[in-house]
Design a protein around this motif. Structure first.
Motif, short mmCIF file in Angstrom:
data_model
loop_
_atom_site.label_atom_id
_atom_site.label_comp_id
_atom_site.label_asym_id
_atom_site.label_seq_id
_atom_site.Cartn_x
_atom_site.Cartn_y
_atom_site.Cartn_z
N MET A 29 38.86 22.81 8.06
CA MET A 29 38.72 23.16 6.65
C MET A 29 39.03 24.64 6.38
O MET A 29 39.04 25.06 5.23
N GLY A 30 39.21 25.39 7.45
CA GLY A 30 39.52 26.80 7.29
C GLY A 30 38.39 27.61 6.68
O GLY A 30 38.63 28.58 5.98
N LEU A 31 37.16 27.21 6.98
CA LEU A 31 36.01 27.90 6.41
C LEU A 31 35.53 29.00 7.34
O LEU A 31 35.63 28.89 8.55
N GLU A 32 34.97 30.05 6.74
CA GLU A 32 34.32 31.07 7.56
C GLU A 32 33.03 30.47 8.11
O GLU A 32 32.53 29.45 7.61
N LYS A 33 32.48 31.10 9.14
CA LYS A 33 31.33 30.56 9.86
C LYS A 33 30.14 30.25 8.94
O LYS A 33 29.56 29.17 9.03
N ASN A 34 29.79 31.18 8.04
CA ASN A 34 28.62 30.96 7.18
C ASN A 34 28.78 29.74 6.29
O ASN A 34 27.84 28.97 6.11
N LEU A 35 29.95 29.56 5.73
CA LEU A 35 30.19 28.39 4.88
C LEU A 35 30.23 27.10 5.70
O LEU A 35 29.77 26.05 5.25
N ALA A 36 30.76 27.18 6.90
CA ALA A 36 30.82 26.00 7.77
C ALA A 36 29.41 25.58 8.18
O ALA A 36 29.11 24.38 8.24
N ILE A 37 28.54 26.54 8.44
CA ILE A 37 27.14 26.23 8.78
C ILE A 37 26.46 25.54 7.60
O ILE A 37 25.75 24.55 7.77
N LYS A 38 26.71 26.04 6.41
CA LYS A 38 26.11 25.43 5.22
C LYS A 38 26.66 24.01 5.00
O LYS A 38 25.90 23.09 4.66
N ALA A 39 27.94 23.80 5.23
CA ALA A 39 28.52 22.47 5.11
C ALA A 39 27.91 21.52 6.14
O ALA A 39 27.61 20.36 5.85
N LEU A 40 27.70 22.02 7.35
CA LEU A 40 27.08 21.21 8.41
C LEU A 40 25.65 20.86 8.04
O LEU A 40 25.21 19.73 8.27
N TYR A 41 24.94 21.79 7.43
CA TYR A 41 23.58 21.52 6.95
C TYR A 41 23.58 20.34 5.98
O TYR A 41 22.80 19.42 6.10
N HIS A 42 24.49 20.39 5.02
CA HIS A 42 24.53 19.33 4.01
C HIS A 42 24.96 17.99 4.58
O HIS A 42 24.55 16.95 4.07
N SER A 43 25.73 18.00 5.64
CA SER A 43 26.18 16.72 6.21
C SER A 43 25.25 16.15 7.27
O SER A 43 25.26 14.94 7.51
N THR A 44 24.42 16.99 7.91
CA THR A 44 23.59 16.48 9.01
C THR A 44 22.09 16.66 8.82
O THR A 44 21.32 16.07 9.56
#
Length: 64
Positions: A29-44
């Motif tokens: 998705m080309g996300l920076e680490k902080n946004l990727a962590i937040k996306a992972l939070y919402h999905s898991t």
């Protein structure tokens, strides 16, 4: 339940599959680490995700 980057990072460090998923999200998705962590939070974690109970336990420990 509130999002906490610190708690989420601890959870990721405890589970190799979450670490791998984070790397996948960042690259695909080309996300920076902080946004990727937040996306992972919402999905898991959020909305009865598979890691919700562990996250809540870590959050309680973090708050003490």
């Amino acid at each position: 339940m509130r999002y906490s980057k610190t708690v989420m990072t601890k959870l990721i460090n405890q589970h190799r599959d979450l670490h791998d998923e984070l790397k996948k999200i960042k690259s695909e998705m080309g996300l920076e680490k902080n946004l990727a962590i937040k996306a992972l939070y919402h999905s898991t974690v959020a909305d009865d995700g598979p890691y919700m109970k562990e996250y809540q336990a870590l959050d309680r420990q973090h708050g003490e």
